[in-house]
Design an enzyme around this catalytic site. Structure first.
Site, PDB file in Angstrom:
ATOM      1  CB  CYS A 131     -17.064  -0.403  -1.524  1.00  0.00           C
ATOM      2  SG  CYS A 131     -15.854  -1.626  -0.980  1.00  0.00           S
ATOM      3  NE  ARG A 149     -14.885   1.869  -3.829  1.00  0.00           N
ATOM      4  CZ  ARG A 149     -15.857   1.762  -4.689  1.00  0.00           C
ATOM      5  NH1 ARG A 149     -16.460   2.847  -5.145  1.00  0.00           N
ATOM      6  NH2 ARG A 149     -16.267   0.579  -5.126  1.00  0.00           N
ATOM      7  CG  ASP A 153     -13.788   2.282  -7.657  1.00  0.00           C
ATOM      8  OD1 ASP A 153     -12.808   1.771  -7.059  1.00  0.00           O
ATOM      9  OD2 ASP A 153     -14.685   1.613  -8.175  1.00  0.00           O
TER      10      ASP A 153
END
Ligand code: 4NP
Length: 155
Positions: free
Chosen positions: A11, A17, A130
């Site tokens: 990420c 993440r 996100d």
């Protein structure tokens, strides 16, 4: 014994993440007794969370969410994806289109074929939400879990 299949989750910052994907996938592998088949890691396409070679720990809300599910983040520190990782890893699993583009640029043309978007393994075209911007860590967790379940089935 066969060499483990190496998977790198990617990420932007490697504090939300991709560590969530790495640690949740490890937990899933342990639960089905397949942890010896894989080597799993995660990294960032930006160096924003690494200072003088020392990476930041997992972002606190992500750590709390994973701990609530019995998953420890201790020892995980942010690191940056390198060209060498492109040689070492068999599969580079990115959280969104932007990180796909940057990961491909980092690993280079020869290994760009190893880059895939996580939700493609769930038959979806979208990006993992996100949480840095949405602040919805549960939504990111659910997206990641769906992608990982699809990934595990293909391996
Ligand atoms: P991640 O989240 O890419 O899921 O680790 C982010 C972490 C840090 C920043 C952006 C996204 N940042 O801008 O510092």
């Amino acid at each position: 014994m066969q060499k483990p299949y190496k998977i790198m989750f990617v990420c932007l910052g490697n504090i939300c993440r991709s560590p969530m994907a790495e640690l949740l996938f490890l937990d899933m592998l342990q639960k089905c007794g397949r942890e010896d088949e894989f080597f799993v890691s995660s990294s960032a396409t930006s160096s924003e969370n690494v200072w003088d070679g020392v990476g930041a720990p997992v972002y606190t809300p992500v750590r709390r969410l994973l701990e609530s599910k019995g998953i420890s983040c201790s020892g995980k520190r942010a690191q940056v994806l390198t060209a060498e990782d492109g040689e070492t890893y068999d599969l580079i699993v990115c959280m969104d289109d932007s990180n796909m583009r940057n990961a491909k640029r980092i690993v280079g043309e020869k290994n760009a074929i190893k880059c895939r978007k996580l939700l493609s393994f769930a038959g979806e075209k979208g990006d993992v939400a996100d949480p840095w911007y949405t602040r919805d860590f549960n939504e990111a967790y659910e997206d990641i879990k769906r992608g990982l379940e699809g990934l595990l089935q293909t391996l």
